[in-house]
Scaffold this active site. Structure first.
Site, PDB file in Angstrom:
ATOM      1  N   PHE A 137       0.864  -1.187   0.000  1.00 50.99           N
ATOM      2  CA  PHE A 137       0.000   0.000   0.000  1.00 50.99           C
ATOM      3  C   PHE A 137       0.891   1.223   0.000  1.00 50.99           C
ATOM      4  CE2 PHE A 137      -2.132   3.481   2.180  1.00 50.99           C
ATOM      5  CZ  PHE A 137      -3.292   3.581   1.427  1.00 50.99           C
ATOM      6  N   CYS A 138       0.725   2.082  -1.004  1.00 50.91           N
ATOM      7  CA  CYS A 138       1.547   3.280  -1.129  1.00 50.91           C
ATOM      8  C   CYS A 138       0.858   4.444  -0.436  1.00 50.91           C
ATOM      9  CB  CYS A 138       1.797   3.610  -2.606  1.00 50.91           C
ATOM     10  SG  CYS A 138       2.889   5.041  -2.830  1.00 50.91           S
ATOM     11  N   LEU A 139       1.441   4.894   0.660  1.00 49.73           N
ATOM     12  CA  LEU A 139       0.850   5.986   1.435  1.00 49.73           C
ATOM     13  C   LEU A 139       0.880   7.296   0.663  1.00 49.73           C
ATOM     14  CD1 LEU A 139      -0.291   6.861   4.218  1.00 49.73           C
ATOM     15  CD2 LEU A 139       2.063   7.333   4.925  1.00 49.73           C
TER      16      LEU A 139
END
Length: 407
Positions: A137-139
């Site tokens: 998951f890319c913040l």
């Protein structure tokens, strides 16, 4: 598991902060440097070139950002259980010759989505479903990265990094003349140096890491598991060492009257022994074979991995041997670097999925989807498994042994 309130806030605040930061950088780059310095005191053409290059990179950046969010990471269809007892139940999936399993030989099942979980899929709480070939998951982007948007993520990184490289080149070229004329550096230039240097380091490190992942056909989750195993093994080694030391101290405690307190002992990390299992058909038997997490079952070789990512919808199957040529690899690299060159291949992938969806609902369609989304294992991995079986480094799964009276 649900996303907490704080996590939801970060999902929206961090990407919004990136957009606001880009707004300021555009002011500093295009006005303070581009107009006030270059356009007014040097060259109109160079200033216009800067505006065109920075604008072009940012347009591509936001388009690929939008594609990452719109396409999504790839939702796994809902699959029924495998027919592990091979009773011919038409409501169960036919048993494949090879599938990944737990230590007892059972396939993985996800209770949240009420579905069989195929290899490399993972339930993401941020999207609420099993993501195919989940990576991370890319913040910064605010999205999960998986099978269908991974290539867009790679191209997003390329154009994001290109924007800051252009910024650093221009600011380095014209800082000296600005200082000579005004006596001090423009404060906006300082921020341009800091931000361009910071983001070039961060994005290049991220991009290089993912280039390595593609070359080995692994995911961020795979790398995390490998590191967790190494961390857990180091912790166990230290625990054994401390245990031996404490035993020696206890032997001398009566004479010295001293007692040691290990209050600074490291907390136990996540238990990860690195054991993974695969269920294999062998004649009329089913066998469970253990392998280490560092083994890469889906690695087809770096050239094939890139061709599969760019030209084959990030899948490891569906192509003939003749598709893995040097010319196809060069084509894949060109598609990776050229804007929107991947769209024809994306349309081809969508047509293949549409063909699956047009099949009448039922087991035929489910089996077709299962084969389409399953990852093919490499011949090298199959040879490793075969060697283990030949050495009898395997065992019969518990359910098969119980059914056939082999327990």
């Amino acid at each position: 598991m649900r996303v907490g309130t704080l996590q939801k806030i970060r999902m929206y605040i961090v990407p919004l902060g990136i957009i606001v930061g880009l707004g300021y950088l555009n002011f500093a780059l295009n006005y303070s440097l581009g107009y006030q310095e270059i356009y007014n005191h040097h060259s109109h053409g160079v200033a216009i070139t800067l505006w065109c290059l920075s604008g072009f990179c940012q347009v591509l950046l936001f388009i690929y950002w939008a594609l990452i969010l719109y396409v999504g990471p790839g939702r796994s269809p809902q699959f029924p259980l495998l027919d592990i007892y091979q009773v011919g139940d038409k409501d169960l999936l036919p048993l494949p010759d090879v599938f990944f399993c737990d230590e007892f030989g059972f396939p993985f099942y996800d209770s949240k989505s009420q579905s069989l979980r195929i290899e490399r899929s993972f339930y993401s709480k941020y999207v609420g479903y099993n993501v195919l070939k989940f990576d991370h998951f890319c913040l910064w982007i605010g999205s999960s990265i998986g099978l269908t948007n991974y290539l867009y993520f790679m191209k997003f990184c390329i154009w994001f990094m290109s924007f800051f490289i252009i910024m650093l080149i221009y600011i380095s070229r014209y800082t000296r003349s600005s200082i000579d004329r005004g006596g001090e550096i423009n404060h906006n230039f300082i921020l341009l140096y800091i931000m361009s240097g910071f983001w070039i380091l961060c994005i290049s490190a991220l991009f290089i890491a993912h280039v390595g992942y593609v070359c080995r056909n692994v995911t961020t989750l795979d790398e995390i598991s490998i590191k967790q195993k190494a961390r857990y093994e180091r912790w166990r080694s230290r625990q054994k060492s401390h245990k031996n030391e404490n035993e020696n101290e206890n032997e001398n405690e009566g004479a010295s009257g001293s007692k040691s307190f290990n209050c600074l002992a490291q907390k136990m990390p996540r238990k990860e022994e690195g054991k993974r299992y695969v269920n294999v058909k062998r004649d009329n038997l089913r066998l469970v074979v253990e392998y280490d997490v560092s083994v890469r079952p889906f690695n087809m070789g770096w050239k094939r991995n890139w061709i599969n990512l760019v030209l084959n919808g990030n899948r490891t199957q569906g192509r003939d041997e003749g598709d893995y040529t040097t010319a196809r690899f060069i084509e894949a690299m060109a598609v990776l670097l050229l804007p929107f060159a991947e769209l024809p291949f994306e349309l081809r992938r969508r047509r293949a999925i549409l063909d699956l969806e047009n099949l009448p609902s039922g087991m035929e369609r489910t089996v077709a989807e299962f084969k389409y989304y399953s990852s093919e294992v490499s011949p090298e991995f199959l040879q490793v498994i075969e060697d283990k079986i030949n050495r009898r480094d395997c065992y019969i799964p518990s359910y098969f042994a119980a059914k056939n009276g082999l327990a």
